[in-house]
Design an enzyme around this catalytic site. Sequence first.
Site, mmCIF file in Angstrom:
data_model
loop_
_atom_site.group_PDB
_atom_site.id
_atom_site.type_symbol
_atom_site.label_atom_id
_atom_site.label_comp_id
_atom_site.label_asym_id
_atom_site.label_seq_id
_atom_site.Cartn_x
_atom_site.Cartn_y
_atom_site.Cartn_z
ATOM 1 N N ARG A 74 9.675 -10.163 -14.890
ATOM 2 C CA ARG A 74 8.734 -11.203 -15.332
ATOM 3 C C ARG A 74 7.459 -10.583 -15.876
ATOM 4 O O ARG A 74 6.909 -11.046 -16.869
ATOM 5 C CB ARG A 74 8.393 -12.154 -14.173
ATOM 6 C CG ARG A 74 9.434 -13.224 -13.953
ATOM 7 C CD ARG A 74 8.908 -14.360 -13.084
ATOM 8 N NE ARG A 74 8.410 -13.918 -11.793
ATOM 9 C CZ ARG A 74 9.166 -13.575 -10.753
ATOM 10 N NH1 ARG A 74 10.476 -13.618 -10.865
ATOM 11 N NH2 ARG A 74 8.619 -13.193 -9.609
ATOM 12 N N HIS B 35 -3.447 -5.423 -2.125
ATOM 13 C CA HIS B 35 -2.466 -5.594 -3.197
ATOM 14 C C HIS B 35 -3.120 -6.098 -4.484
ATOM 15 O O HIS B 35 -2.823 -5.640 -5.570
ATOM 16 C CB HIS B 35 -1.381 -6.562 -2.739
ATOM 17 C CG HIS B 35 -0.246 -6.689 -3.695
ATOM 18 N ND1 HIS B 35 0.871 -5.878 -3.614
ATOM 19 C CD2 HIS B 35 -0.059 -7.482 -4.765
ATOM 20 C CE1 HIS B 35 1.688 -6.185 -4.595
ATOM 21 N NE2 HIS B 35 1.159 -7.157 -5.308
ATOM 22 N N LYS C 167 6.484 -1.276 -16.908
ATOM 23 C CA LYS C 167 5.745 -1.165 -15.650
ATOM 24 C C LYS C 167 6.718 -0.888 -14.510
ATOM 25 O O LYS C 167 7.895 -1.240 -14.588
ATOM 26 C CB LYS C 167 4.991 -2.464 -15.365
ATOM 27 C CG LYS C 167 3.993 -2.345 -14.222
ATOM 28 C CD LYS C 167 3.327 -3.668 -13.894
ATOM 29 C CE LYS C 167 2.327 -3.461 -12.768
ATOM 30 N NZ LYS C 167 1.773 -4.741 -12.342
ATOM 31 N N SER D 198 0.826 0.926 -3.471
ATOM 32 C CA SER D 198 1.369 0.357 -2.232
ATOM 33 C C SER D 198 0.900 1.214 -1.066
ATOM 34 O O SER D 198 1.340 2.351 -0.920
ATOM 35 C CB SER D 198 2.900 0.322 -2.305
ATOM 36 O OG SER D 198 3.430 -0.008 -1.043
ATOM 37 N N HIS E 111 8.358 -2.949 -4.004
ATOM 38 C CA HIS E 111 8.695 -4.095 -3.161
ATOM 39 C C HIS E 111 9.223 -3.531 -1.842
ATOM 40 O O HIS E 111 10.347 -3.821 -1.429
ATOM 41 C CB HIS E 111 9.712 -5.011 -3.848
ATOM 42 C CG HIS E 111 9.351 -6.461 -3.716
ATOM 43 N ND1 HIS E 111 10.268 -7.467 -3.586
ATOM 44 C CD2 HIS E 111 8.158 -7.067 -3.685
ATOM 45 C CE1 HIS E 111 9.645 -8.628 -3.487
ATOM 46 N NE2 HIS E 111 8.368 -8.413 -3.540
ATOM 47 N N TYR F 174 -7.084 -3.798 -5.068
ATOM 48 C CA TYR F 174 -7.123 -2.330 -5.169
ATOM 49 C C TYR F 174 -8.413 -1.776 -4.556
ATOM 50 O O TYR F 174 -9.002 -0.836 -5.067
ATOM 51 C CB TYR F 174 -6.996 -1.887 -6.636
ATOM 52 C CG TYR F 174 -5.640 -2.181 -7.240
ATOM 53 C CD1 TYR F 174 -4.641 -1.201 -7.229
ATOM 54 C CD2 TYR F 174 -5.349 -3.408 -7.802
ATOM 55 C CE1 TYR F 174 -3.386 -1.460 -7.772
ATOM 56 C CE2 TYR F 174 -4.097 -3.676 -8.347
ATOM 57 C CZ TYR F 174 -3.121 -2.707 -8.328
ATOM 58 O OH TYR F 174 -1.873 -2.961 -8.859
ATOM 59 N N GLN G 105 9.736 -17.538 -6.205
ATOM 60 C CA GLN G 105 10.022 -16.688 -7.357
ATOM 61 C C GLN G 105 10.281 -17.520 -8.623
ATOM 62 O O GLN G 105 10.391 -18.738 -8.568
ATOM 63 C CB GLN G 105 11.253 -15.831 -7.056
ATOM 64 C CG GLN G 105 11.073 -14.937 -5.845
ATOM 65 C CD GLN G 105 10.109 -13.809 -6.108
ATOM 66 O OE1 GLN G 105 10.322 -12.992 -6.990
ATOM 67 N NE2 GLN G 105 9.013 -13.787 -5.367
#
Lengths: 81, 741, 229
Positions: free
Chosen positions: B122, B55, B97, B539, B101, B58, B320
């Site tokens: 965010r 994650h 972007k 992902s 999830h 990469y 979060q």
Amino acid sequence: MKARITITLKPGVLDPQGKAIAGALHALGFGAVGNVRQGKYIEVEVAESDPSRARAEIERMCEQLLANTIIENYAYELEAA
Amino acid sequence: MNIAAHAARAAEGITPEIVAEHGLSANEYKLLVAALGREPSLTELGIFSVMWSEHCSYKSSKIWLKKLPTEGPQVIQGPGENAGVVDLGDGQAAVFKMESHNHPSYIEPYQGAATGVGGIMRDVFTMGARPIANMNALRFGAPDHPKTRHLVAGVVSGIGDYGNCMGVPTVGGETNFDPRYNDNILVNAMCVGLADAGRIFKAAAKGIGHPVVYVGSKTGRDGIHGATMASAEFDDASEEKRPTVQVGDPFTEKLLLEACLELMAEDAIVAIQDMGAAGLTSSSVEMADKGGVGIELELDRVPTREEGMTAYEMMLSESQERMLMILKPGSEKAAERVFRKWDLDFSIIGYTTDTGRLVVRHRGIVEADIPLASLAHAAPVYERPWTKTEPQATVAAEEVPAPNSQLGALERLVGSPHLSSRRWIWKQYDHMVMADTVQRPGGDAAVVRVHGTGKGLAISCDVTPRYCAADPFEGAKQAVAECWRNLTAVGADPLAITDCMNFGNPERPEIMGEFAGAVEGMAAACTALSFPVVSGNVSLYNETNGIAIPPTPAIGGIGLIPDIATMATLALKRPGDVLMLLGAEAGHLGQSLYMQVMLNRSWGAPPPVDLEAERRAGDLVRALIRSGSLSAVHDVSDGGLLAAIAEMALAGGHGVVLDAAPGPMPAHAIWFGEDQARYVVAARPDKADAIHKAAAGAKVPLRLLGTIGGDAIRLDGEPPLPLAVVRAAHEDWLPRFMAHG
Amino acid sequence: MKASVIVFPGSNCDRDAAVALEAATGQAPAMVWHGDSEIPASDLIVLPGGFSYGDYLRSGAMAAHSPVMREVVARARTGTPVLGICNGFQILTEAGLLPGVLMRNATLKFVCRDVLLRVERNDTAYTSRYARGEVIRFPIAHKDGSYFADDATLDRLEGEGRVAFRYCNATGEVTQAANPNGSRHNIAGIYNETGTVLGLMPHPERLADPALGGTDGANMFLSLAETLH
């Protein structure tokens, strides 16, 4: 002290969430389920050792904010924290 | 640095099992020890494991992603920051972007999807942009899979509740159902924000001795790797210590948004980074590394929600609605005032240093002391073996059985899970808040006005997984081209894309081959269409028991409409207008929705995309829209020409009278073939000549399809199909499916 | 006309309301932070939509106890018009300025779409630009918009002509099918006894600009501008 407050809809006030829960329970095979009503549960700690004063305090909280007494009832239990 | 303490902690036993639980291979652990020069403490192991995870690092995709074009005159910021930034002119910039999830949404669909939306917003406001639109790309399993309905309900309400509370319109997206997503749903959320082009905030923490500030919600034990928590270190874990599902708090995020934007208006912030995946670890490492500085954290100052949290937990928590900032010295008071006003936690938890190391202290003990370069750059990079996906043969239209009735087939297609209306979904999203939504969900692209101007931002999310599964290269090309086409169809100049690369296990050569093919297909299309990639996310490991998802490179594109007065929509508006097809017809039925719905199986190659033809057709359509020549525009995609016409008729509430399909191609190939680079347009009859001439000049084939009028779809030789019947079929499927819960 | 828009933590239609007010009156409203107990002299106070305090506990319940609300209630009692839109309506009922309560939608789901409303009276500051019985189109966007009051309260509201808007179909008929959330008597908005306080779930500020697809909402702000100038 700690108050355990339960807030429920008054009898007769439509409760679509309760109805949906009943529907879901039936779908899961709980055929014996009848009417379902849902509500809220709130725990409040109060820096007050005298039970009667604590009660008065909790009731004011319920009346002023925690419950909307147009549609909701409240009940609570008090215990030493 | 107390090496003895480290040795003592190491002696507590970093066993091979603990290493494995952290997702590191034995070889990676060797690299780690070499990079650190000793055995790690458990906290250090945790920090390495998240920074070296797929994650964050990469490691499997890096070498491939370099092939994507990321530059252009419109690009202000390409990949590598929290989000990409493109120029909108007039000193304005779009920041956007898309991010996945997937796994959290499968485990707990409501919170998983909600926190996905929160995270992507965010990423956007971290850069100084006010989020102005959200979109999402959702893939669920087969409708008849027992979990699908529950997952759809949870994901949709999670996305809705979060975005609705934030007051950012969710203006659309796309949704597919496919059994290959049964155990691995995809939830890809996209956010677009608006910023001043000259005031983009980045993550690089320049300067020594600057305060590191923690703002937002308190830290809890959310999302910490479960297996690790159960390891020896935590054998006294009580019920309360168990890791928990991350829970989103959109109200706090709304406050965080307003507070950050308020502080950004002042000259106080050096760098800012969202604490997303891998929370405090990745945010502090990335800021320090990008700025070429070191960082020291005093964890006793981190606001915590629970008692007795360890350094390991604080560094790895994924709670979060938190941000990390580097402030200019002297602006601490001003910053604290802003965050206190918004009832948010504010704490100076450390300073930048000149050591180039991440030093973490807790209760007087150095819990971690790691060279930053080893975290950010020493992660292994894999050139994983891959095998090219075997291309499939092109299917001749004659090999695909024809329907008894073309209009009957249309009715089945538009009423199928794949093409039915998604109104049930977007009705649950506040798509109008901010009062700038000038094109609502349901069209080719959503359009939000750039507040206070006459400009519009067009946004679309696209990919056709069944094409990608058959041919990752052509499928990925098609995804980019379709996104470009959708933006064009509303009259926008396509600007740039973000991507969400969802694939299976990259350690399997055939999956890595899908990834490689998809990247190359995207690169080809992005280059040919001047449509660079400015941000994105990968992902991998979306598979269960060896069954992987179809390769799903989801593309989120944005485009600019200089004057929203010239915006096009797909709704047919005037009886008497003529309907025309722009683009070449080849009758390509391989991998079509017709095959899937009518024949219940798919085979053959997906439709190829001729990128030059795509560009010619798009540039023509855009010019015709700008000159006011067209009364309606729709791209041709899933379901082919007849489905496109039906969608235009439904949106406008006008029927059509269609000419018979021209031979010699079978009629069903004309009506349901999914040839690319095509648009259906409507225009007043007196404009038809000029449109013909323009098309001829642009070398774009044009065919007259028929005339707008009546309240049915009429096709020579078949009984008319009333719009009311089409509408019922189109609108009923999803609500009916969801009601059977 | 001078208007004030109250901003609570979690308000998110404050800017939308301000834009619509400014378009109608030519004057930007004052944006008043909830922590302030002072509201500038105003011809109109607007409680905007959103999720004040996250709508935690009950929609509008916390905001109704915000410091600024004491002043809003005081102004309302002395006749200052107060308009509560969506979350603002929920706050007005929680603060006791309007009777009843907004409950979870009968569908249990958030719903965002245009609805048709029948204008029940046009003799208030909010509605002078509409015809009585006119059918207008406003968007809704809420999860807790089902208006509930007991029978006696409903009788009183109906008897005193205090229903402002009702959900209806294209021909103005008040039908069950036209009711998007289960509100009793299809009530979309109500007035106080004097017709100066209006609470409604639909959002007039979202269709107050031709670029957004309609201007029925603008007429409410233009009515206010003309009446309260």
